[in-house]
Motif scaffolding. Structure first.
Motif, PDB file in Angstrom:
ATOM      1  N   LYS A  17       0.827  -1.214   0.000  1.00 39.35           N
ATOM      2  CA  LYS A  17       0.000   0.000   0.000  1.00 39.35           C
ATOM      3  C   LYS A  17       0.856   1.257   0.000  1.00 39.35           C
ATOM      4  CE  LYS A  17      -4.065  -1.858   2.328  1.00 39.35           C
ATOM      5  NZ  LYS A  17      -4.791  -1.836   3.602  1.00 39.35           N
ATOM      6  N   GLU A  18       1.939   1.218   0.767  1.00 41.39           N
ATOM      7  CA  GLU A  18       2.837   2.376   0.784  1.00 41.39           C
ATOM      8  C   GLU A  18       3.482   2.559  -0.581  1.00 41.39           C
ATOM      9  OE1 GLU A  18       5.399   1.794   4.151  1.00 41.39           O
ATOM     10  OE2 GLU A  18       3.851   2.443   5.554  1.00 41.39           O
ATOM     11  N   ARG A  19       3.870   1.445  -1.205  1.00 39.53           N
ATOM     12  CA  ARG A  19       4.473   1.484  -2.541  1.00 39.53           C
ATOM     13  C   ARG A  19       3.507   2.099  -3.546  1.00 39.53           C
ATOM     14  NH1 ARG A  19       4.293  -4.073  -4.825  1.00 39.53           N
ATOM     15  NH2 ARG A  19       2.196  -3.307  -5.167  1.00 39.53           N
ATOM     16  N   ASP A  20       2.219   1.742  -3.430  1.00 41.65           N
ATOM     17  CA  ASP A  20       1.207   2.231  -4.361  1.00 41.65           C
ATOM     18  C   ASP A  20       0.617   3.576  -3.930  1.00 41.65           C
ATOM     19  OD1 ASP A  20       1.582  -0.045  -5.866  1.00 41.65           O
ATOM     20  OD2 ASP A  20      -0.084  -1.119  -4.966  1.00 41.65           O
ATOM     21  N   GLY A  21       1.135   4.140  -2.831  1.00 40.51           N
ATOM     22  CA  GLY A  21       0.673   5.446  -2.377  1.00 40.51           C
ATOM     23  C   GLY A  21      -0.766   5.419  -1.868  1.00 40.51           C
ATOM     24  N   TYR A  22      -1.207   4.257  -1.364  1.00 40.67           N
ATOM     25  CA  TYR A  22      -2.580   4.087  -0.849  1.00 40.67           C
ATOM     26  C   TYR A  22      -3.606   4.500  -1.902  1.00 40.67           C
ATOM     27  CZ  TYR A  22      -0.385   3.336   3.666  1.00 40.67           C
ATOM     28  OH  TYR A  22       0.390   2.838   4.683  1.00 40.67           O
ATOM     29  N   THR A  23      -3.283   4.196  -3.162  1.00 40.45           N
ATOM     30  CA  THR A  23      -4.134   4.568  -4.286  1.00 40.45           C
ATOM     31  C   THR A  23      -4.543   3.323  -5.062  1.00 40.45           C
ATOM     32  OG1 THR A  23      -2.955   6.663  -4.477  1.00 40.45           O
ATOM     33  CG2 THR A  23      -4.208   5.953  -6.403  1.00 40.45           C
ATOM     34  N   CYS A  24      -5.821   3.220  -5.403  1.00 42.82           N
ATOM     35  CA  CYS A  24      -6.301   2.102  -6.198  1.00 42.82           C
ATOM     36  C   CYS A  24      -5.564   2.059  -7.534  1.00 42.82           C
ATOM     37  CB  CYS A  24      -7.807   2.240  -6.433  1.00 42.82           C
ATOM     38  SG  CYS A  24      -8.459   0.988  -7.553  1.00 42.82           S
ATOM     39  N   GLN A  25      -5.052   0.896  -7.887  1.00 42.79           N
ATOM     40  CA  GLN A  25      -4.257   0.752  -9.105  1.00 42.79           C
ATOM     41  C   GLN A  25      -5.124   0.574 -10.343  1.00 42.79           C
ATOM     42  OE1 GLN A  25      -0.568   1.059  -8.880  1.00 42.79           O
ATOM     43  NE2 GLN A  25      -1.686   2.077  -7.228  1.00 42.79           N
ATOM     44  N   ILE A  26      -6.437   0.556 -10.180  1.00 37.56           N
ATOM     45  CA  ILE A  26      -7.330   0.495 -11.335  1.00 37.56           C
ATOM     46  C   ILE A  26      -7.937   1.863 -11.613  1.00 37.56           C
ATOM     47  CG2 ILE A  26      -9.514  -0.442 -12.213  1.00 37.56           C
ATOM     48  CD1 ILE A  26      -8.816  -3.087 -10.898  1.00 37.56           C
ATOM     49  N   CYS A  27      -8.564   2.459 -10.608  1.00 34.67           N
ATOM     50  CA  CYS A  27      -9.299   3.705 -10.861  1.00 34.67           C
ATOM     51  C   CYS A  27      -8.651   4.938 -10.230  1.00 34.67           C
ATOM     52  CB  CYS A  27     -10.743   3.576 -10.378  1.00 34.67           C
ATOM     53  SG  CYS A  27     -10.910   3.623  -8.589  1.00 34.67           S
ATOM     54  N   GLY A  28      -7.636   4.739  -9.396  1.00 27.94           N
ATOM     55  CA  GLY A  28      -6.940   5.878  -8.815  1.00 27.94           C
ATOM     56  C   GLY A  28      -7.585   6.438  -7.560  1.00 27.94           C
ATOM     57  N   SER A  29      -8.620   5.787  -7.065  1.00 25.46           N
ATOM     58  CA  SER A  29      -9.283   6.248  -5.850  1.00 25.46           C
ATOM     59  C   SER A  29      -8.401   6.005  -4.631  1.00 25.46           C
ATOM     60  CB  SER A  29     -10.608   5.506  -5.678  1.00 25.46           C
ATOM     61  OG  SER A  29     -11.181   5.802  -4.417  1.00 25.46           O
ATOM     62  N   THR A  30      -8.567   6.847  -3.629  1.00 27.10           N
ATOM     63  CA  THR A  30      -7.851   6.620  -2.369  1.00 27.10           C
ATOM     64  C   THR A  30      -8.830   6.270  -1.247  1.00 27.10           C
ATOM     65  OG1 THR A  30      -7.912   9.003  -1.926  1.00 27.10           O
ATOM     66  CG2 THR A  30      -5.922   8.140  -2.952  1.00 27.10           C
ATOM     67  N   GLU A  31     -10.078   5.981  -1.629  1.00 29.69           N
ATOM     68  CA  GLU A  31     -11.107   5.623  -0.651  1.00 29.69           C
ATOM     69  C   GLU A  31     -11.085   4.125  -0.375  1.00 29.69           C
ATOM     70  OE1 GLU A  31     -13.797   7.800   0.517  1.00 29.69           O
ATOM     71  OE2 GLU A  31     -12.513   9.411  -0.226  1.00 29.69           O
ATOM     72  N   ARG A  32     -11.068   3.746   0.892  1.00 28.89           N
ATOM     73  CA  ARG A  32     -11.207   2.342   1.315  1.00 28.89           C
ATOM     74  C   ARG A  32     -10.263   1.406   0.557  1.00 28.89           C
ATOM     75  NH1 ARG A  32     -17.415   0.792   1.095  1.00 28.89           N
ATOM     76  NH2 ARG A  32     -16.729  -0.928   2.370  1.00 28.89           N
ATOM     77  N   VAL A  33      -9.004   1.759   0.491  1.00 33.28           N
ATOM     78  CA  VAL A  33      -8.070   0.908  -0.248  1.00 33.28           C
ATOM     79  C   VAL A  33      -7.748  -0.355   0.546  1.00 33.28           C
ATOM     80  CG1 VAL A  33      -7.069   2.718  -1.683  1.00 33.28           C
ATOM     81  CG2 VAL A  33      -6.100   2.281   0.596  1.00 33.28           C
ATOM     82  N   GLU A  34      -7.541  -1.430  -0.209  1.00 29.04           N
ATOM     83  CA  GLU A  34      -7.276  -2.746   0.367  1.00 29.04           C
ATOM     84  C   GLU A  34      -6.176  -3.413  -0.445  1.00 29.04           C
ATOM     85  OE1 GLU A  34     -11.066  -4.549  -0.264  1.00 29.04           O
ATOM     86  OE2 GLU A  34     -12.052  -3.348   1.280  1.00 29.04           O
ATOM     87  N   GLY A  35      -5.530  -4.383   0.170  1.00 26.83           N
ATOM     88  CA  GLY A  35      -4.517  -5.146  -0.556  1.00 26.83           C
ATOM     89  C   GLY A  35      -5.140  -6.347  -1.242  1.00 26.83           C
TER      90      GLY A  35
END
Ligand SMILES: [Zn+2]
Ligand SMILES: [Zn+2]
Length: 74
Positions: A17-35
């Motif tokens: 998550k830290e690597r991905d900046g807590y950002t969804c890798q599909i839509c770019g949302s930062t809401e409710r991110v999960e691994g």
């Protein structure tokens, strides 16, 4: 089968998550991110690796699990 999650996996999710900046890798949302595990627990040690985990928001995560999103590009 229990849903046992070893501490190593929790750490791997955090790193991913830290690597991905807590950002969804599909839509770019930062809401409710999960691994999400690219490869689920089909083999013993492969899943608990940050390289096997991408960050997805809750909505995209559900779509992936329902087969409605293509993440093979990762
Ligand atoms: Zn998303
Ligand atoms: Zn998942």
């Amino acid at each position: 089968m229990s849903q046992h999650r070893p501490a190593k996996d929790v750490t791997a999710r955090k790193i991913a998550k830290e690597r991905d900046g807590y950002t969804c890798q599909i839509c770019g949302s930062t809401e409710r991110v999960e691994g999400h595990h690219l490869f689920e627990y089909s083999y013993e040690n492969g899943a608990s690796d940050p390289d096997n985990i991408i960050t997805l928001c809750h909505e995209c995560h559900l779509m992936v699990h329902h087969g409605n999103a293509d993440i093979t590009m990762f």
